[in-house]
Design a protein around this motif. Structure first.
Motif, PDB file in Angstrom:
ATOM      1  N   ASP A 370      -7.893  72.527  73.451  1.00 36.51           N
ATOM      2  CA  ASP A 370      -6.477  72.799  73.740  1.00 36.51           C
ATOM      3  C   ASP A 370      -5.923  73.652  72.599  1.00 36.51           C
ATOM      4  N   SER A 371      -5.941  74.960  72.802  1.00 44.06           N
ATOM      5  CA  SER A 371      -5.516  75.868  71.734  1.00 44.06           C
ATOM      6  C   SER A 371      -4.026  75.720  71.424  1.00 44.06           C
ATOM      7  N   ILE A 372      -3.214  75.415  72.440  1.00 45.92           N
ATOM      8  CA  ILE A 372      -1.784  75.237  72.200  1.00 45.92           C
ATOM      9  C   ILE A 372      -1.555  74.033  71.283  1.00 45.92           C
ATOM     10  N   ALA A 373      -2.263  72.935  71.559  1.00 46.93           N
ATOM     11  CA  ALA A 373      -2.117  71.746  70.715  1.00 46.93           C
ATOM     12  C   ALA A 373      -2.535  72.039  69.278  1.00 46.93           C
ATOM     13  N   VAL A 374      -3.643  72.742  69.115  1.00 46.67           N
ATOM     14  CA  VAL A 374      -4.106  73.073  67.766  1.00 46.67           C
ATOM     15  C   VAL A 374      -3.107  73.983  67.066  1.00 46.67           C
ATOM     16  N   PHE A 375      -2.570  74.953  67.811  1.00 45.33           N
ATOM     17  CA  PHE A 375      -1.609  75.887  67.205  1.00 45.33           C
ATOM     18  C   PHE A 375      -0.312  75.170  66.832  1.00 45.33           C
ATOM     19  N   LEU A 376       0.114  74.234  67.654  1.00 43.84           N
ATOM     20  CA  LEU A 376       1.288  73.436  67.312  1.00 43.84           C
ATOM     21  C   LEU A 376       1.045  72.615  66.043  1.00 43.84           C
ATOM     22  N   CYS A 377      -0.132  72.056  65.917  1.00 42.81           N
ATOM     23  CA  CYS A 377      -0.471  71.301  64.707  1.00 42.81           C
ATOM     24  C   CYS A 377      -0.438  72.194  63.474  1.00 42.81           C
ATOM     25  N   ILE A 378      -0.925  73.419  63.636  1.00 42.25           N
ATOM     26  CA  ILE A 378      -0.891  74.373  62.516  1.00 42.25           C
ATOM     27  C   ILE A 378       0.544  74.604  62.058  1.00 42.25           C
ATOM     28  N   HIS A 379       1.436  74.825  63.014  1.00 47.21           N
ATOM     29  CA  HIS A 379       2.819  75.123  62.646  1.00 47.21           C
ATOM     30  C   HIS A 379       3.561  73.881  62.155  1.00 47.21           C
ATOM     31  N   ILE A 380       3.145  72.713  62.605  1.00 51.03           N
ATOM     32  CA  ILE A 380       3.713  71.493  62.030  1.00 51.03           C
ATOM     33  C   ILE A 380       3.363  71.407  60.547  1.00 51.03           C
ATOM     34  N   ILE A 381       2.121  71.690  60.222  1.00 53.89           N
ATOM     35  CA  ILE A 381       1.697  71.664  58.811  1.00 53.89           C
ATOM     36  C   ILE A 381       2.433  72.744  58.015  1.00 53.89           C
ATOM     37  N   LEU A 382       2.575  73.940  58.588  1.00 50.52           N
ATOM     38  CA  LEU A 382       3.285  75.011  57.882  1.00 50.52           C
ATOM     39  C   LEU A 382       4.735  74.621  57.604  1.00 50.52           C
ATOM     40  N   ARG A 383       5.357  73.970  58.571  1.00 46.68           N
ATOM     41  CA  ARG A 383       6.746  73.554  58.379  1.00 46.68           C
ATOM     42  C   ARG A 383       6.846  72.446  57.326  1.00 46.68           C
ATOM     43  N   PHE A 384       5.949  71.465  57.387  1.00 48.31           N
ATOM     44  CA  PHE A 384       5.975  70.383  56.401  1.00 48.31           C
ATOM     45  C   PHE A 384       5.654  70.906  55.000  1.00 48.31           C
ATOM     46  N   ARG A 385       4.763  71.877  54.930  1.00 51.94           N
ATOM     47  CA  ARG A 385       4.453  72.471  53.624  1.00 51.94           C
ATOM     48  C   ARG A 385       5.678  73.177  53.041  1.00 51.94           C
ATOM     49  N   ALA A 386       6.444  73.831  53.897  1.00 51.71           N
ATOM     50  CA  ALA A 386       7.675  74.477  53.432  1.00 51.71           C
ATOM     51  C   ALA A 386       8.693  73.447  52.939  1.00 51.71           C
ATOM     52  N   ILE A 387       8.733  72.285  53.597  1.00 52.92           N
ATOM     53  CA  ILE A 387       9.669  71.232  53.173  1.00 52.92           C
ATOM     54  C   ILE A 387       9.302  70.712  51.786  1.00 52.92           C
ATOM     55  N   THR A 388       8.018  70.431  51.566  1.00 53.75           N
ATOM     56  CA  THR A 388       7.605  69.938  50.246  1.00 53.75           C
ATOM     57  C   THR A 388       7.815  70.997  49.160  1.00 53.75           C
ATOM     58  N   ALA A 389       7.624  72.265  49.525  1.00 55.92           N
ATOM     59  CA  ALA A 389       7.876  73.333  48.543  1.00 55.92           C
ATOM     60  C   ALA A 389       9.362  73.398  48.197  1.00 55.92           C
ATOM     61  N   LYS A 390      10.224  73.225  49.187  1.00 57.76           N
ATOM     62  CA  LYS A 390      11.668  73.229  48.944  1.00 57.76           C
ATOM     63  C   LYS A 390      12.079  72.062  48.067  1.00 57.76           C
ATOM     64  N   ARG A 391      11.428  70.923  48.255  1.00 56.10           N
ATOM     65  CA  ARG A 391      11.722  69.746  47.418  1.00 56.10           C
ATOM     66  C   ARG A 391      11.034  69.809  46.055  1.00 56.10           C
ATOM     67  N   ASN A 392      10.230  70.827  45.853  1.00 55.30           N
ATOM     68  CA  ASN A 392       9.497  71.004  44.585  1.00 55.30           C
ATOM     69  C   ASN A 392       8.563  69.818  44.312  1.00 55.30           C
ATOM     70  N   ILE A 393       7.822  69.431  45.357  1.00 54.48           N
ATOM     71  CA  ILE A 393       6.867  68.327  45.251  1.00 54.48           C
ATOM     72  C   ILE A 393       5.482  68.868  45.618  1.00 54.48           C
ATOM     73  N   PRO A 394       4.615  69.096  44.633  1.00 53.75           N
ATOM     74  CA  PRO A 394       3.299  69.691  44.911  1.00 53.75           C
ATOM     75  C   PRO A 394       2.215  68.679  45.268  1.00 53.75           C
ATOM     76  N   ALA A 395       2.575  67.413  45.476  1.00 47.23           N
ATOM     77  CA  ALA A 395       1.566  66.368  45.617  1.00 47.23           C
ATOM     78  C   ALA A 395       0.657  66.580  46.821  1.00 47.23           C
ATOM     79  N   LEU A 396       1.200  67.121  47.931  1.00 40.91           N
ATOM     80  CA  LEU A 396       0.429  67.238  49.172  1.00 40.91           C
ATOM     81  C   LEU A 396      -0.083  68.653  49.424  1.00 40.91           C
TER      82      LEU A 396
END
Length: 654
Positions: A370-396
């Motif tokens: 399911d390429s759509i599911a995989v692509f959605l997971c990719i963008h979920i990670i990209l969004r969460f990574r942006a959130i941690t970067a905004k909070r200045n938390i490099p742990a994850l």
């Protein structure tokens, strides 16, 4: 004083008598002596002739002498008059001196008295001056003494300050001892006294380095208080950590409690590192097991829910994001770690949980198509990574990269498999074909629009490149499918229906200026224009061919070559006039039956009728040329405005 006054009067009287005698003698001598002319005496032999001449000349310059010479006065007689006058004046002066003798004597006495007073004042001033010089030396001595005393005072104050601080630090108050020994660690008073005890411990260490003897007097008491404080703090923190292990415990509450007493761990770290390490290791072991158990149970329950994987994936990772950020902030604050030390401590707690997540995803991704599911997971990670970067938390950060390294290759592999599948499709094995949109193109349109809409949040050139390859393969597939139809008309209907369907789906989710939308818009426009020419050709092909031929000759200036085409022109004029209405009606019905999208069919009809009017307008323009003005059939041409009004009646509205 009376005797002095009498003496002054006697002295004044005697002085007066002396003055009178002197004046009397002077008077007698003056009477007896001849007049002394001084420098005016011409009988003296003391003057040389040059000097006499000078004096004579000077006297001649005198105003009185000049006046006498003018009036002709005898100088000898005039000299006698002057002498007599001088004697008279002298006698008068003597009388004045005699008259004022008492005053003169009194003035003499007064002057003498003033001289004595001034002499005494001079003596007094000399003594005062000598006194002033001695006073100046005394003042200078006092100034030197004052400076010396000031220096001694400052030195004493500095010594007093240091000694006072030393004494304060060396003294262990009874309140501190009782509080450390008896008060609970949660009391504010205990925390305050713990701060004071920490200061005394540090001060005692500093004094021991300086080999201060007074340090030994308090060292034993301070050490005992330190041991007692360490014991109580250790018991308190371990109890809080053990409370995390209770089932259904919200461990964030005891964590917040520990943050209020973060100085406890700081005290242990500074004074008893073994206990601090014990607490840290106990916390790491406890929280590592708690997080692992929590996320394992949570993930297991989520997977039992029959729901799309990307939704479960988002729930898992949102919980990980929330707990991971909070845990990293707690570790940095309570255990006072930064940089790589903070990351290492975080990984020692969350590492087992993160490994479980990666293993679970690796298992899922390896069997996922399911390429759509995989692509959605990719963008979920990209969004969460942006959130941690905004909070200045490099742990994850490393975990996000590891997840993306799992998902990106799988997504690209599935996309490439789809590309190969479309490329290798045999149209003859797909069953009976018709001109309606094909299900494969619809699937592509839905898939491409989903990818494009998701990719708008975090654009990625790798995705655009793969979608471009897929679009090319779909276009080739549509062309292969269209080639299965025998007539060009059916081929165009098939192409237009498929292009229109894909464009409509893409425009619902993608931007109007996306590459995919622009590509299909150009294809649809080209095929639509070709189809309009195709449906106009049967009923109006003769007129269209004539217009194109005549316009070409007009551009070359060779329109006279058609002047013998009167029969052809007459047939075209009368044929159009007699059949255009039926032809337009039939064409409209045919178009509406051919296209599944009525809006698109209406647009094609409008385009065809507009093109027809343009051709007929060109036909009018050609017949108005001088070559054809003599033709009688021109009177049978339908008025262009009338044709436009009639054509509008055949435009369907959808």
């Amino acid at each position: 004083m009376a005797e002095e006054a009498a003496a002054d009067v006697s002295s004044a009287g005697s002085s007066t008598q002396v003055a009178l005698d002197y004046l009397q003698d002077e008077k007698t001598d003056g009477d007896m002596a001849n007049l002394n002319l001084g420098e005016l005496d011409l009988t003296t032999d003391e003057y040389i002739l040059d000097e006499v001449d000078i004096h004579i000349q000077a006297n001649l310059e005198d105003d009185l002498v000049k006046e006498a010479l003018k009036t002709g006065v005898d100088l000898r007689q005039y000299s006698k008059q002057v002498e007599a006058e001088l004697q008279r004046i002298e006698q008068a002066s003597i009388k004045d001196y005699i008259k004022e003798s008492q005053n003169i004597a009194l003035l003499h006495n007064q002057i003498t008295a003033c001289d004595s007073i001034l002499e005494r004042m001079e003596g007094m001033l000399s003594g005062f001056q000598s006194d002033l010089s001695s006073i100046s030396s005394e003042i200078q001595t006092l100034q030197q003494q004052s400076v010396s005393m000031n220096v001694r005072l400052k030195n004493r104050q500095a010594v007093r300050s240091h000694l006072s601080q030393l004494v304060d630090e060396l003294v262990v108050p009874g309140a501190m001892i009782s509080t450390i020994l008896e008060s609970p660690v949660t009391e504010q008073e205990f925390l305050e006294q713990l701060h004071e005890l920490n200061n005394k411990i540090n001060f005692a260490k500093e004094l021991s380095f300086r080999e201060t003897l007074a340090c030994s007097d308090i060292q034993d008491i301070v050490d005992r208080l330190k041991l007692k404080a360490v014991s109580k703090i250790r018991e308190f923190i371990l109890q809080k950590i053990y409370s995390f292990r209770k089932p259904m415990t919200n461990y964030q509450i005891p964590q917040n409690t520990l943050l209020k007493y973060r100085f406890f761990y700081q005290f242990l770290l500074a004074n008893e590192r073994t206990v601090a390490k014990e607490i840290r290791d106990e916390y790491v072991d406890t929280m590592s097991k708690i997080y692992y158990s929590y996320f394992k149970s949570y993930s297991g329950r989520l997977l039992k829910v029959q729901y799309p994987y990307e939704t479960l994936f988002r729930s898992q990772h949102y919980a990980l994001l929330d707990n991971g950020c909070r845990e990293f902030l707690f570790l940095s604050d309570f255990f006072m770690v930064t940089g790589n030390s903070a990351l290492d401590l975080f990984n020692s707690i969350m590492g087992k949980t993160l490994s479980m997540f990666l293993k679970s995803m690796s298992t899922y991704v390896s069997d996922c198509y399911d390429s759509i599911a995989v692509f959605l997971c990719i963008h979920i990670i990209l969004r969460f990574r942006a959130i941690t970067a905004k909070r200045n938390i490099p742990a994850l950060d490393k975990y996000w990269e590891a997840v993306l390294e799992l998902l990106w290759p799988r997504f690209e592999l599935i996309l490439e498999m789809n590309i190969h599948s479309i490329r290798n499709t045999d149209p003859q094995k797909l069953g009976v074909l018709d001109t309606r949109p094909h299900y494969i193109t619809r699937r592509y349109a839905e898939f491409s629009s989903a990818i494009v809409s998701i990719n708008q949040t975090f654009p990625n050139e790798r995705t655009h490149a793969l979608l471009g390859q897929l679009q090319v393969e779909v276009e080739n597939f549509v062309l292969k499918m269209a080639a299965e139809f025998p007539s060009r008309r059916d081929q165009l209907i098939f192409l237009i229906n498929n292009y229109d369907m894909m464009l409509g789906v893409l425009m619902e989710r993608a931007a109007d200026d996306s590459k995919e939308v622009e590509g299909f818009q150009q294809l649809l426009l080209a095929r639509t224009q070709e189809f309009i020419e195709e449906i106009l050709s049967p009923p109006f092909g003769g007129m269209i061919a004539f217009v194109k031929e005549a316009e070409g000759l007009m551009e070359k200036g060779q329109l006279d070559r058609l002047k013998n085409e009167e029969a052809r022109i007459t047939q075209l004029v009368r044929g159009f006039s007699s059949s255009w209405k039926q032809s337009v009606e039939s064409m409209s019905q045919d178009v509406m039956r051919s296209f599944t999208n009525f809006k698109n069919g209406t647009s094609i009809i409008q385009g065809a009728l507009t093109q027809l009017i343009q051709y007929y307008h060109g036909f009018h323009k050609i017949l108005n040329q001088p070559t054809f003005r003599s033709l009688a059939v021109r009177s049978e041409l339908i008025n262009l405005h009338h044709l436009m009004v009639e054509v509008k009646k055949h435009k369907p509205n959808f």
